[in-house]
Design an enzyme around this catalytic site. Structure first.
Site, PDB file in Angstrom:
ATOM      1  N   LYS A 130       4.077  -6.825   7.758  1.00  0.00           N
ATOM      2  CA  LYS A 130       2.665  -7.230   7.581  1.00  0.00           C
ATOM      3  C   LYS A 130       2.344  -8.422   8.470  1.00  0.00           C
ATOM      4  O   LYS A 130       1.281  -8.492   9.091  1.00  0.00           O
ATOM      5  CB  LYS A 130       2.389  -7.594   6.109  1.00  0.00           C
ATOM      6  CG  LYS A 130       2.346  -6.374   5.199  1.00  0.00           C
ATOM      7  CD  LYS A 130       2.101  -6.758   3.751  1.00  0.00           C
ATOM      8  CE  LYS A 130       3.321  -7.372   3.117  1.00  0.00           C
ATOM      9  NZ  LYS A 130       3.581  -7.058   1.736  1.00  0.00           N
ATOM     10  N   ARG A 169       8.413   1.380  -4.616  1.00  0.00           N
ATOM     11  CA  ARG A 169       9.523   0.486  -5.005  1.00  0.00           C
ATOM     12  C   ARG A 169       9.264  -0.127  -6.377  1.00  0.00           C
ATOM     13  O   ARG A 169      10.171  -0.295  -7.191  1.00  0.00           O
ATOM     14  CB  ARG A 169       9.702  -0.614  -3.955  1.00  0.00           C
ATOM     15  CG  ARG A 169      10.316  -0.111  -2.656  1.00  0.00           C
ATOM     16  CD  ARG A 169      10.180  -1.141  -1.551  1.00  0.00           C
ATOM     17  NE  ARG A 169      10.818  -2.388  -1.874  1.00  0.00           N
ATOM     18  CZ  ARG A 169      10.413  -3.587  -1.421  1.00  0.00           C
ATOM     19  NH1 ARG A 169       9.373  -3.682  -0.609  1.00  0.00           N
ATOM     20  NH2 ARG A 169      11.048  -4.677  -1.767  1.00  0.00           N
TER      21      ARG A 169
END
Ligand code: URA
Length: 434
Positions: A187, A168
């Site tokens: 995460k 990204r």
């Protein structure tokens, strides 16, 4: 299933099924889906967005792309905190010992700094000998024994995010709410805590520049956290000027220690008390925000929060004497004041540009592989709203040599704006989304 069909469906504004999202995440993590196809899908997501159901499926697929941490061996409620990053953000260094001193366990994975924002691990490495490289067993046993631990994120945790974030970053696909939500929340979910408190910053020095974008991101993260079964709260907080007064690794550690000694207040203390209250109430350690704040303040006044920091530093191999004697931390050989060019009030301090001043002094990384100097940075004597006289010191620059000090002093002076009348200031806490 064909990746080309998945890309085309999203390109045309369609909704992806859970199976299609899992196929993409598993294939990309394993290496069977090439970067060019992943990039095409990411760009389609940037343009077309995702429904909440798609975002949840993407988050869960990413969370399960690698190892997840099982915190069930630790007694009681386990909490985690995440900040979207800002300049002078040393909150974790003070907040975690404050909360752990009240008996709530904090299990935190952290990262290193990049660009104008610093990273908690770099800051902690100011303590001689300190290491965030903990095995899972050492991490779990320290959270139980000491009350909190901070580890670097291992390669096995959320490998999908590591690969996707890197992609990204170079394909113009960072700025997408579903992609940011899934990146952060996958995460946090993989790290296993029951309570997740998010500090979503907004303003010039933050990832989200406007309060309305920060509110959208915060709302989505809270919803995804709750749908995944975790108690999740987000605080929307200001990042229009550096947080606290210190910017730079060891300087920020010194400021966090001053806060834990009861010698530092302002926006940093308010932020720590607010985030800490959210954690204590969500964990059941306090019945109300008022009771939580009182407990946290008492932990500072009686020295238990500072003692917790010392216990934590020692547990992770650091020299805990430095918690009580800041002269044992790195310090820069050259200090120079930044004189004010004007009389009046400080109306603004450009946060992002001031973060870059610290980075150029050597305190931050321009690229992932840059070496950093833990001692350099600056300490603000004046913040927005303060009255100032021409020639009075706006800040002190800490540098490795006279030349970089002079350049930083000039650049930092340029970050200040002045007004004749005292400016209206927004509070550090803009909202709390539960
Ligand atoms: N931080 C993350 O971890 N992921 C993003 O996508 C953006 C900021």
């Amino acid at each position: 299933m064909q990746m080309t069909d998945i890309i085309a469906r999203k390109r045309d504004g369609g909704e992806l099924s859970r199976e299609e999202i899992q196929f993409f995440i598993e294939g990309y993590t394993r290496g069977s889906i090439p970067d060019y196809q992943a990039s095409a899908l990411l760009m389609a997501i940037v343009w077309r967005g995702m429904t909440r159901r798609e975002t949840l499926d993407l988050t869960l697929a990413m969370m399960h792309s690698g190892e997840t941490l099982d915190l069930s061996s630790i007694s009681g409620v386990k909490a985690d905190k995440h900040s979207t990053g800002g300049v002078g953000d040393k909150t974790s260094l003070a907040l975690l010992p404050m909360v752990a001193a009240q008996g709530v366990h904090m299990a935190k994975m952290s990262g290193r700094g990049l660009g104008h924002t610093g990273g908690t691990i770099d800051k902690l490495e100011s303590f001689p000998g300190f290491s965030c490289a903990l095995s899972d067993e050492a991490f779990l046993s320290q959270v139980q024994r000491v009350g909190f631990a901070i580890a670097g994120q291992t390669a096995d945790l959320d490998p999908a995010d590591k690969k996707l974030y890197a992609l990204r970053d170079v394909t113009g696909t960072v700025s997408s709410i579903p992609l940011i939500v899934s990146s952060i929340m996958s995460k946090k979910l993989a790290a296993g805590a029951d309570v997740i408190v998010l500090d979503v910053k907004c303003g010039d020095g933050a990832f989200m520049k406007t309060e309305s974008d920060a509110r959208t991101l915060a709302g989505e993260m809270v919803e995804i956290g709750k749908l995944a079964g975790r108690r999740t709260v987000a605080c929307i907080t200001g990042m229009d000027q550096p947080l606290g007064r210190a910017v730079g690794n060891a300087l920020e550690v010194k400021e966090a220690m001053a806060l834990l000694r009861g010698d530092f207040g302002g926006d940093l203390l308010e932020l720590c008390l607010t985030l800490g209250s959210c954690i204590l109430t969500e964990s059941g350690a306090a019945a109300s925000d008022g009771e939580a704040r009182l407990k946290l303040e008492r932990g500072i006044a009686d020295g238990s929060a500072l003692a917790k920091l010392a216990e934590f530093v020692a547990a992770q191999g650091g020299d805990a004497r430095a918690v009580y004697d800041a002269s044992l931390l790195p310090s820069a050989p050259v200090t120079v004041p930044v004189p004010s060019p004007a009389d009046g009030y400080v109306s603004a301090i450009a946060a992002e540009r001031s973060g870059l001043v610290s980075m150029h002094l050597g305190g931050g990384r321009a690229t992932k592989d840059s070496e950093i100097d833990l001692s350099v940075g600056f300490v603000l004597n004046k913040k927005s709203g303060d009255a100032v006289k021409k020639g009075e010191s706006l800040a002190i620059v800490h540098a490795r040599d006279a030349e970089s000090a002079a350049r930083a002093a000039r650049d930092l002076a340029d970050c200040f704006s002045f007004s004749d009348a005292r400016p209206e200031l927004k509070p550090i806490i803009r909202d709390i989304i539960r």
